[in-house]
Design a protein around this motif. Structure first.
Motif, PDB file in Angstrom:
ATOM      1  N   LEU A  30       0.844  -1.198   0.000  1.00  0.00           N
ATOM      2  CA  LEU A  30       0.000   0.000   0.000  1.00  0.00           C
ATOM      3  C   LEU A  30       0.874   1.241   0.000  1.00  0.00           C
ATOM      4  O   LEU A  30       1.916   1.269   0.662  1.00  0.00           O
ATOM      5  CB  LEU A  30      -0.902   0.015   1.242  1.00  0.00           C
ATOM      6  CG  LEU A  30      -1.723  -1.257   1.504  1.00  0.00           C
ATOM      7  CD1 LEU A  30      -2.456  -1.154   2.840  1.00  0.00           C
ATOM      8  CD2 LEU A  30      -2.714  -1.491   0.370  1.00  0.00           C
ATOM      9  N   LYS A  31       0.450   2.249  -0.715  1.00  0.00           N
ATOM     10  CA  LYS A  31       1.169   3.522  -0.712  1.00  0.00           C
ATOM     11  C   LYS A  31       0.235   4.597  -0.183  1.00  0.00           C
ATOM     12  O   LYS A  31      -0.812   4.860  -0.767  1.00  0.00           O
ATOM     13  CB  LYS A  31       1.635   3.877  -2.134  1.00  0.00           C
ATOM     14  CG  LYS A  31       2.790   3.015  -2.599  1.00  0.00           C
ATOM     15  CD  LYS A  31       3.442   3.593  -3.853  1.00  0.00           C
ATOM     16  CE  LYS A  31       4.539   2.692  -4.382  1.00  0.00           C
ATOM     17  NZ  LYS A  31       5.541   2.299  -3.363  1.00  0.00           N
ATOM     18  N   TRP A  32       0.607   5.146   0.945  1.00  0.00           N
ATOM     19  CA  TRP A  32      -0.252   6.133   1.595  1.00  0.00           C
ATOM     20  C   TRP A  32       0.454   7.486   1.676  1.00  0.00           C
ATOM     21  O   TRP A  32       1.614   7.567   2.076  1.00  0.00           O
ATOM     22  CB  TRP A  32      -0.570   5.693   3.038  1.00  0.00           C
ATOM     23  CG  TRP A  32      -1.583   4.596   3.122  1.00  0.00           C
ATOM     24  CD1 TRP A  32      -2.180   3.918   2.095  1.00  0.00           C
ATOM     25  CD2 TRP A  32      -2.119   4.039   4.332  1.00  0.00           C
ATOM     26  NE1 TRP A  32      -3.051   2.977   2.590  1.00  0.00           N
ATOM     27  CE2 TRP A  32      -3.034   3.030   3.964  1.00  0.00           C
ATOM     28  CE3 TRP A  32      -1.916   4.297   5.685  1.00  0.00           C
ATOM     29  CZ2 TRP A  32      -3.745   2.278   4.902  1.00  0.00           C
ATOM     30  CZ3 TRP A  32      -2.618   3.560   6.615  1.00  0.00           C
ATOM     31  CH2 TRP A  32      -3.532   2.559   6.218  1.00  0.00           C
ATOM     32  N   ILE A  60      -8.453  -1.608   5.134  1.00  0.00           N
ATOM     33  CA  ILE A  60      -7.503  -2.636   4.707  1.00  0.00           C
ATOM     34  C   ILE A  60      -8.185  -3.990   4.808  1.00  0.00           C
ATOM     35  O   ILE A  60      -8.778  -4.311   5.833  1.00  0.00           O
ATOM     36  CB  ILE A  60      -6.251  -2.627   5.600  1.00  0.00           C
ATOM     37  CG1 ILE A  60      -5.484  -1.306   5.445  1.00  0.00           C
ATOM     38  CG2 ILE A  60      -5.342  -3.809   5.280  1.00  0.00           C
ATOM     39  CD1 ILE A  60      -4.247  -1.200   6.319  1.00  0.00           C
ATOM     40  N   LEU A  68       1.518  -7.184   5.151  1.00  0.00           N
ATOM     41  CA  LEU A  68       1.195  -5.826   4.716  1.00  0.00           C
ATOM     42  C   LEU A  68       2.483  -5.030   4.627  1.00  0.00           C
ATOM     43  O   LEU A  68       3.309  -5.067   5.547  1.00  0.00           O
ATOM     44  CB  LEU A  68       0.262  -5.140   5.714  1.00  0.00           C
ATOM     45  CG  LEU A  68      -1.176  -5.664   5.817  1.00  0.00           C
ATOM     46  CD1 LEU A  68      -1.936  -4.873   6.882  1.00  0.00           C
ATOM     47  CD2 LEU A  68      -1.887  -5.554   4.480  1.00  0.00           C
ATOM     48  N   VAL A  70       3.303  -1.130   4.043  1.00  0.00           N
ATOM     49  CA  VAL A  70       2.650   0.170   3.885  1.00  0.00           C
ATOM     50  C   VAL A  70       3.714   1.261   3.854  1.00  0.00           C
ATOM     51  O   VAL A  70       4.419   1.479   4.841  1.00  0.00           O
ATOM     52  CB  VAL A  70       1.643   0.441   5.022  1.00  0.00           C
ATOM     53  CG1 VAL A  70       0.771   1.649   4.678  1.00  0.00           C
ATOM     54  CG2 VAL A  70       0.765  -0.773   5.305  1.00  0.00           C
ATOM     55  N   TRP A  85      -0.835  -0.063  14.265  1.00  0.00           N
ATOM     56  CA  TRP A  85      -1.729  -1.091  13.720  1.00  0.00           C
ATOM     57  C   TRP A  85      -2.344  -1.798  14.907  1.00  0.00           C
ATOM     58  O   TRP A  85      -1.818  -2.784  15.404  1.00  0.00           O
ATOM     59  CB  TRP A  85      -0.909  -2.021  12.798  1.00  0.00           C
ATOM     60  CG  TRP A  85      -0.035  -1.166  11.925  1.00  0.00           C
ATOM     61  CD1 TRP A  85       1.259  -0.795  12.171  1.00  0.00           C
ATOM     62  CD2 TRP A  85      -0.413  -0.487  10.718  1.00  0.00           C
ATOM     63  NE1 TRP A  85       1.707   0.069  11.194  1.00  0.00           N
ATOM     64  CE2 TRP A  85       0.689   0.271  10.283  1.00  0.00           C
ATOM     65  CE3 TRP A  85      -1.603  -0.440   9.966  1.00  0.00           C
ATOM     66  CZ2 TRP A  85       0.651   1.061   9.139  1.00  0.00           C
ATOM     67  CZ3 TRP A  85      -1.617   0.341   8.819  1.00  0.00           C
ATOM     68  CH2 TRP A  85      -0.507   1.071   8.420  1.00  0.00           C
ATOM     69  N   THR A 114       8.418   2.822   5.850  1.00  0.00           N
ATOM     70  CA  THR A 114       7.741   1.596   5.432  1.00  0.00           C
ATOM     71  C   THR A 114       7.460   0.698   6.624  1.00  0.00           C
ATOM     72  O   THR A 114       8.380   0.318   7.352  1.00  0.00           O
ATOM     73  CB  THR A 114       8.590   0.845   4.392  1.00  0.00           C
ATOM     74  OG1 THR A 114       8.794   1.716   3.275  1.00  0.00           O
ATOM     75  CG2 THR A 114       7.887  -0.419   3.909  1.00  0.00           C
TER      76      THR A 114
END
Ligand code: C2O
Ligand code: CU
Length: 583
Positions: A30-32, A60, A68, A70, A85, A114
């Motif tokens: 995922l790229k946030w 998610i 994951l 991210v 998380w 990351t």
């Protein structure tokens, strides 16, 4: 060891084990990007922190055993960040827990950090900011971890729906934190609105004119959950609230509680669900009402005297218009101060009989934490600490008001830096024989400290949370306590003062629920047990944003020497500057 487990749990362990080696285990990348944007979730326009433009952030969905990854880019420009998380135990990856000051340095503006971790247990979880009070600014969302293909859950449903519950203020988190830490203490007050899936409705006539509040804005049209008559739904519910305890009611429908924080529950049918900040639930909802109309989903504040209108969403029976208001008045929920009702609902939640994982029958250590509130001046912080002038108004545990060190514990302990946090062991108990929890006490011996509890790796630890009177007569608050890196067994709840001799004999050692967040009720106690078997450094704190900010938390360390090599991306602040350069 295996004799402690039932067959069902052996199976569970085995399937968890297998899922790690499941050829189908996926990596979700995922790229946030997180940034401030003007949003009008309750029709009132204010700056909110968004993820890829959204608050709540993207949901998610992953399967047990998946990884994951991210990439979080901090585009807040002038503000640090970190994302936790919540409910994911981070087994083997304590540096990905996202707890600024405990497991990592903050992500600086312009940086990309990351997070990489395995979601090892199916269930309903959440993520949220863990820096300052940023969660209140809208940085939060839901995590769904699905069971591996072929696994049967102890309930059936046709479809899933979700509810993210929140409280919302019009003041910025800067204004809130400045008020809380100022010498003329200014409390955040009750929220302006309650949000369901990021939507609420403020009475714009109170907003003082201008175009900052607009009831016609589509951003604040109510959330609507569409159901088809005759079908059964799993509703995943998470409270990311900053302050409020909630009572959720779905007009004319019962809910059957089936999951809490990733554990299956002996089904409990309720008309109203009390849910505290940091908790998640799955409930089963049968769409078995008259389909000619819609129904209210109503969210009410409990445990604090409400000064916020009921939050509403719409349960939409197909084929009615999704936004057609129900013809009835909004449910107002149970009396806000009915503590016994909430206490009994907490007690009614136990493990599903086929999924019991019995707790260890005894523990190696007992830590009793007295929760107190005070305004007396705190003695100066003895070691390097975030707040050089500790909060004049604070929460404390056993007379210690917690303050984060400038060098995160995980880095400090792993590299054996002794001078960056207090080496004095945090206190195991309080004077429970003499302390009166029912009267106002100024708790004059309270100090501010960043001391920790070092737990023996593999040991079993009992924690008793003990509530007390605040600084107002006849007032004691509800505190939802959340443990990072573990799930604990809830061995019992009681009213009044916990007596180690008597009350420990009444523990539920047979079918206690496991979870990661649990309420401490007014003037009551809550007893927890967990295994210190996850190498790392873990926060345990009240999930009320302002309470943790005011010192309501502790830190546990276990097996830090077993933690693998730390990624240098978590370093860079405090004394870890040098480490990052070297790495
Ligand atoms: Cu959801 Cu440390 O919190
Ligand atoms: Cu609290």
């Amino acid at each position: 060891m295996s004799s402690l487990f039932g067959q069902a749990s052996l199976f569970l362990l085995l399937s968890t084990f297998l899922s790690f080696f499941n050829a189908e285990a996926k990596i979700h990348h995922l790229k946030w990007e997180i940034k401030y944007e003007y949003k009008s979730p309750d029709c009132f326009r204010k700056l909110a922190i968004t993820i890829n433009g959204l608050t709540p952030g993207p949901m998610i969905t992953a399967t047990q055993g998946d990884t994951l990854v991210v990439d979080v880019t901090n585009t807040l420009l002038t503000e640090n960040a970190a994302i936790h998380w919540h409910g994911i135990r981070q087994i083997g990856t304590p540096w990905s827990d996202g707890t600024e000051g405990v497991t990592q340095c903050p992500i600086m503006p312009g940086d990309t950090f990351t997070y990489r971790f395995v979601v090892d247990r199916a269930g309903t979880y959440m993520y949220h900011a863990h820096y300052g009070m940023q969660r209140s600014a809208g940085l939060h969302g839901l995590i769904r971890v699905l069971v591996p293909p072929g696994t049967v859950e102890p309930f059936k449903y046709d479809d899933e729906l979700h509810l993210v519950l929140n409280d919302w203020w019009h003041k910025s988190t800067y204004e809130q934190t400045a008020g809380l830490s100022s010498p003329n203490f200014e409390w955040v007050g009750e929220p302006q609105s309650l949000l369901i899936n990021g939507r609420g409705k403020f009475n714009c006539s109170l907003a003082g004119g201008g175009d900052s509040c607009n009831l016609a804005n589509s951003e604040c049209s109510p959330a609507s959950l569409t159901v088809v008559q005759g079908r059964t739904y799993r509703l995943r519910i998470a409270s990311v609230a900053s302050l409020s305890a909630f009572n959720l009611e779905i007009e004319a429908h019962n809910m059957t509680i089936v999951e809490v924080d990733g554990y299956y529950v002996k089904p409990v049918v309720v008309k109203n669900l009390n849910i505290y900040s940091g908790e998640t639930y799955s409930v089963i909802l049968k769409a078995d009402e008259d389909k000619s109309r819609n129904y209210w989903v109503a969210l009410n504040v409990v445990s604090r005297k409400p000064n916020t209108p009921t939050g509403t969403a719409i349960l939409n029976y197909y084929p009615n218009h999704p936004l057609k208001p129900p013809p009835t008045a909004t449910p107002i929920g149970p009396p806000w101060n009915d503590t016994l009702y909430r206490f009994n609902q907490s007690k009614s939640i136990v493990s599903h009989p086929n999924f019991i994982e019995a707790p260890p029958p005894t523990s190696n250590r007992l830590i009793i934490l007295l929760n107190t509130f005070l305004t007396s001046p705190l003695s100066p912080t003895p070691t390097l600490s975030r707040h050089h002038h500790p909060h004049p108004t604070a929460w404390a545990l056993n007379n210690i008001s917690f303050t984060l060190p400038t060098t995160p514990y995980l880095i400090a302990m792993k590299s054996q830096m002794q001078h960056v946090f207090s080496q004095k062991p945090a206190p195991e108990t309080y004077d429970y024989k003499n302390y009166n929890i029912h009267v106002v006490s100024s708790n004059p011996n309270t100090v501010s400290s960043n001391s920790v509890y070092r737990l023996e790796f593999g040991s079993t630890v009992d924690v008793i949370l003990q509530n007390a009177n605040t600084l107002s007569a006849n007032n004691s608050e509800t505190h939802p306590w959340h443990l990072h890196g573990h799930d604990f067994w809830v061995l019992g709840y009681g009213m009044g003062k916990f007596d180690p001799e008597v009350d420990s004999k009444k523990y539920n050692l047979f079918d206690p629920i496991q979870r990661n967040t649990v309420p401490l009720h007014p003037y009551g106690w809550t007893a927890l047990r967990f295994r210190a078997d996850n190498p790392g450094v873990w926060a345990f704190h009240c999930h009320i944003e302002a309470h943790f900010f005011m010192g309501m938390g502790v830190v546990f360390e276990e097996g830090v020497e077993k933690v693998g090599e730390l990624p240098s991306s978590i370093m860079g602040c405090g004394e870890s500057k040098h480490l990052r350069r070297r790495a």
